[in-house]
Design a protein around this motif. Structure first.
Motif, short mmCIF file in Angstrom:
data_model
loop_
_atom_site.label_atom_id
_atom_site.label_comp_id
_atom_site.label_asym_id
_atom_site.label_seq_id
_atom_site.Cartn_x
_atom_site.Cartn_y
_atom_site.Cartn_z
N PHE A 64 -30.63 9.78 -10.47
CA PHE A 64 -30.32 11.09 -11.04
C PHE A 64 -30.75 12.23 -10.13
O PHE A 64 -31.80 12.18 -9.49
CB PHE A 64 -31.00 11.21 -12.41
CG PHE A 64 -30.75 10.02 -13.29
CD1 PHE A 64 -29.46 9.73 -13.73
CD2 PHE A 64 -31.78 9.14 -13.61
CE1 PHE A 64 -29.22 8.62 -14.50
CE2 PHE A 64 -31.53 8.03 -14.39
CZ PHE A 64 -30.24 7.76 -14.84
N ASP A 65 -29.94 13.28 -10.13
CA ASP A 65 -30.19 14.42 -9.26
C ASP A 65 -31.14 15.44 -9.88
O ASP A 65 -31.78 16.19 -9.16
CB ASP A 65 -28.86 15.13 -8.92
CG ASP A 65 -27.93 14.24 -8.11
OD1 ASP A 65 -28.46 13.45 -7.30
OD2 ASP A 65 -26.71 14.33 -8.30
N ASP A 66 -31.20 15.49 -11.20
CA ASP A 66 -32.06 16.48 -11.83
C ASP A 66 -32.68 15.93 -13.11
O ASP A 66 -32.27 14.88 -13.62
CB ASP A 66 -31.30 17.77 -12.13
CG ASP A 66 -30.07 17.53 -13.02
OD1 ASP A 66 -30.23 17.03 -14.14
OD2 ASP A 66 -28.95 17.83 -12.56
N GLU A 67 -33.66 16.64 -13.63
CA GLU A 67 -34.43 16.20 -14.79
C GLU A 67 -33.56 16.11 -16.04
O GLU A 67 -33.71 15.18 -16.85
CB GLU A 67 -35.60 17.16 -15.02
CG GLU A 67 -36.53 16.77 -16.16
CD GLU A 67 -37.33 15.52 -15.85
OE1 GLU A 67 -37.94 14.97 -16.79
OE2 GLU A 67 -37.36 15.09 -14.69
N ARG A 68 -32.66 17.04 -16.21
CA ARG A 68 -31.81 17.04 -17.41
C ARG A 68 -30.95 15.79 -17.45
O ARG A 68 -30.81 15.15 -18.51
CB ARG A 68 -30.95 18.29 -17.43
CG ARG A 68 -30.05 18.37 -18.66
CD ARG A 68 -29.27 19.67 -18.67
NE ARG A 68 -28.41 19.76 -19.84
CZ ARG A 68 -27.63 20.78 -20.11
NH1 ARG A 68 -27.61 21.83 -19.30
NH2 ARG A 68 -26.87 20.78 -21.19
#
Length: 242
Positions: free
Chosen positions: A133-137
């Protein structure tokens, strides 16, 4: 009446008052070398060997050969036989990371998740899982989705996670709140070597022993001893996860 899944690990089921709640997800945290992967291997192996329950092992860190050698090195001698028979289904890092995105990997796994023959699952580890995944969301969205899929398909799951601090009040992540249980494997250096401990910090729907108990890793895997250790929650404050 709550249905439980026994781990088959000496002493651990006693602390859990019978085992892990069926269809739940438990996070097993600890620093490198604490025994997280060994606990996962035992949990899957014991399911077949002791309870006639098939299991799935997802390894984002090891290949098939590494897992076999790790299992055999602690006396889980029938691991290759159970894999060959299909009683243990292994997806290793080459398959899981080779898909490059989690949607593709999830599609690959869903057919086996839907197979009611499999009752146990280990995901080792969340640190590598997060690389998708690229981001926390995005990570949170897929972790929620993945946890729901596991429960809907009747899998009683252990997920391993790297944990740096011994008492992780400042390192509590989303994973701790998404999961139904939290088990910490602790190790402390001494003049004579390393002392190991297990702390069951949280288990929803269960009365558990929340003291910290000594454990050892030897031939056969992990053994948890029933005498509460010199670590106690009286000395270190209440569980940060309550």
């Amino acid at each position: 009446m709550i249905e439980l899944t026994k781990t088959g690990i000496d002493g651990l089921d006693e602390i859990l008052n019978g085992g892990i709640v069926k269809d739940s997800t438990t996070l097993v945290s600890g620093n490198p070398g604490a025994g997280k992967s060994i606990l996962g291997l035992q949990y899957i192996y014991n399911g077949v060997d002791m309870f006639d329950e098939k299991g799935i092992y997802l390894s984002f860190e090891e290949n098939q050969e590494d897992l076999r050698e790790a299992a055999e090195s602690i006396g889980l001698d029938k691991w290759p036989e159970y894999v060959e028979r299909g009683d243990i289904l292994v997806y290793d890092k080459r398959e899981l990371l080779g898909e490059h995105d989690f949607s593709s990997s999830l599609d690959m796994l869903l057919e086996d998740f839907k197979d009611s023959e499999y009752e146990r699952l280990v995901l080792d580890s969340l640190a590598m899982f997060n690389l998708f995944f690229d981001d926390e969301r995005e990570r949170r969205t897929y972790l929620l989705k993945f946890s729901d899929i596991l429960k809907e398909n009747g899998l009683t799951t252990l997920m391993t996670n790297e944990q740096g601090a011994v008492f992780p009040k400042s390192e509590i992540g989303l994973e701790n709140y998404l999961t139904d249980g939290n088990i910490y494997l602790l190790q402390t250096p001494t003049d004579s070597g390393v002392k190991r401990y297990v702390w069951v910090a949280k288990m929803r729907k269960q009365d558990i022993e929340t003291d910290i108990f000594p454990m050892e890793i030897s031939w056969g895997g992990i053994t948890v001893h029933d005498n509460a250790s010199e670590f106690s929650m009286m000395n270190h404050g209440d569980s940060p996860l309550e």
